[in-house]
Design a protein around this motif. Structure first.
Motif, PDB file in Angstrom:
ATOM      1  N   UNK A  60      66.800   7.405 -26.740  1.00  0.00           N
ATOM      2  CA  UNK A  60      67.808   7.095 -27.488  1.00  0.00           C
ATOM      3  C   UNK A  60      68.681   8.285 -27.274  1.00  0.00           C
ATOM      4  N   UNK A  61      70.395   7.734 -26.859  1.00  0.00           N
ATOM      5  CA  UNK A  61      71.372   8.643 -26.662  1.00  0.00           C
ATOM      6  C   UNK A  61      70.498   9.588 -27.962  1.00  0.00           C
ATOM      7  N   UNK A  62      71.094   9.023 -28.723  1.00  0.00           N
ATOM      8  CA  UNK A  62      70.978  10.100 -30.574  1.00  0.00           C
ATOM      9  C   UNK A  62      69.810  11.016 -30.782  1.00  0.00           C
ATOM     10  N   UNK A  63      68.571  10.761 -29.959  1.00  0.00           N
ATOM     11  CA  UNK A  63      67.633  11.333 -30.206  1.00  0.00           C
ATOM     12  C   UNK A  63      67.475  12.736 -29.155  1.00  0.00           C
ATOM     13  N   UNK A  64      68.000  12.266 -27.723  1.00  0.00           N
ATOM     14  CA  UNK A  64      68.995  13.462 -26.682  1.00  0.00           C
ATOM     15  C   UNK A  64      69.283  14.606 -26.946  1.00  0.00           C
ATOM     16  N   UNK A  65      70.761  13.501 -27.794  1.00  0.00           N
ATOM     17  CA  UNK A  65      71.312  14.621 -28.491  1.00  0.00           C
ATOM     18  C   UNK A  65      71.132  15.523 -29.353  1.00  0.00           C
ATOM     19  N   UNK A  66      70.023  14.658 -30.391  1.00  0.00           N
ATOM     20  CA  UNK A  66      69.172  15.166 -31.476  1.00  0.00           C
ATOM     21  C   UNK A  66      68.207  16.423 -30.914  1.00  0.00           C
ATOM     22  N   UNK A  67      67.838  15.963 -29.997  1.00  0.00           N
ATOM     23  CA  UNK A  67      66.432  17.562 -29.530  1.00  0.00           C
ATOM     24  C   UNK A  67      67.629  18.607 -29.032  1.00  0.00           C
ATOM     25  N   UNK A  68      68.522  18.411 -28.212  1.00  0.00           N
ATOM     26  CA  UNK A  68      69.568  19.495 -27.751  1.00  0.00           C
ATOM     27  C   UNK A  68      69.697  20.197 -29.189  1.00  0.00           C
ATOM     28  N   UNK A  69      70.107  19.734 -29.917  1.00  0.00           N
ATOM     29  CA  UNK A  69      70.956  20.368 -31.470  1.00  0.00           C
ATOM     30  C   UNK A  69      70.365  21.977 -31.826  1.00  0.00           C
ATOM     31  N   UNK A  70      70.514  22.835 -31.995  1.00  0.00           N
ATOM     32  CA  UNK A  70      70.480  24.524 -33.003  1.00  0.00           C
ATOM     33  C   UNK A  70      70.580  23.916 -34.432  1.00  0.00           C
ATOM     34  N   UNK A  71      69.449  23.706 -35.179  1.00  0.00           N
ATOM     35  CA  UNK A  71      70.124  24.287 -36.790  1.00  0.00           C
ATOM     36  C   UNK A  71      70.547  25.591 -36.983  1.00  0.00           C
TER      37      UNK A  71
END
Length: 170
Positions: free
Chosen positions: A115-126
């Motif tokens: 999903x687009x959401x998962x791809x965005x989440x995978x790029x997010x650094x916490x």
């Protein structure tokens, strides 16, 4: 009544009793405070700041890499000269890793792997960290190494959420 409705009612009373604000845009003390978004921290109260004196930038953990854009704007366009990096005891950012956060969020939101959401989440650094004092030192050093930041007056502190006291660590 929702929390937002309560805040809007409070704002109505605040704005009705407030004289027109004639403060200049740049902060009068030429200071930027970077701190965590934790609701237990009231930087204005803890530092004795008054309206118009300082920029206050808040994010999860009070992280300098995430705040860099705001810091550059504050210094280069609005003439701030000092930066106080303030992180705090009992911070939630020490309780997880980026991988753990990604997994939990993907599960909570039921995100499929493609999903687009998962791809965005995978790029997010916490930007999590294991220990607060060392992280404050690292974030101060990050800012001091940046060619975009005036590095002459950057200090770092740990705020004790129980006592309200600041301890300088950088």
């Amino acid at each position: 009544m929702t929390a937002t409705a309560n805040y809007l009612a409070a704002n109505k009373a605040f704005s009705a009793s407030r004289p027109a604000n004639q403060l200049p845009l740049p902060p009068s003390k030429q200071v930027l405070v970077l701190t965590c978004m934790d609701a237990r921290i009231l930087p204005e109260a803890a530092l004795g700041l008054k309206e118009g004196e300082a920029h206050v930038v808040r994010n999860a953990g009070g992280r300098a890499p995430e705040a860099l854009r705001s810091i550059v704007i504050s210094q280069q366009l609005l003439a701030t000269k000092e930066i106080l990096v303030i992180q705090h005891t009992d911070c939630g950012m020490v309780t997880f890793t980026t991988d753990q956060a990604r997994g939990l969020i993907a599960k909570n939101l039921n995100l499929s792997a493609d999903s687009t959401g998962r791809k965005t989440l995978d790029q997010l650094e916490f930007l999590e960290f294991p220990e607060v004092e060392n992280n404050v030192k690292a974030d101060v050093e990050f800012l001091k190494k940046s060619e975009l930041v005036d590095t002459n007056n950057i200090t770092g502190y740990v705020y004790d959420v129980k006592s309200g006291a600041l301890k300088q660590v950088a």
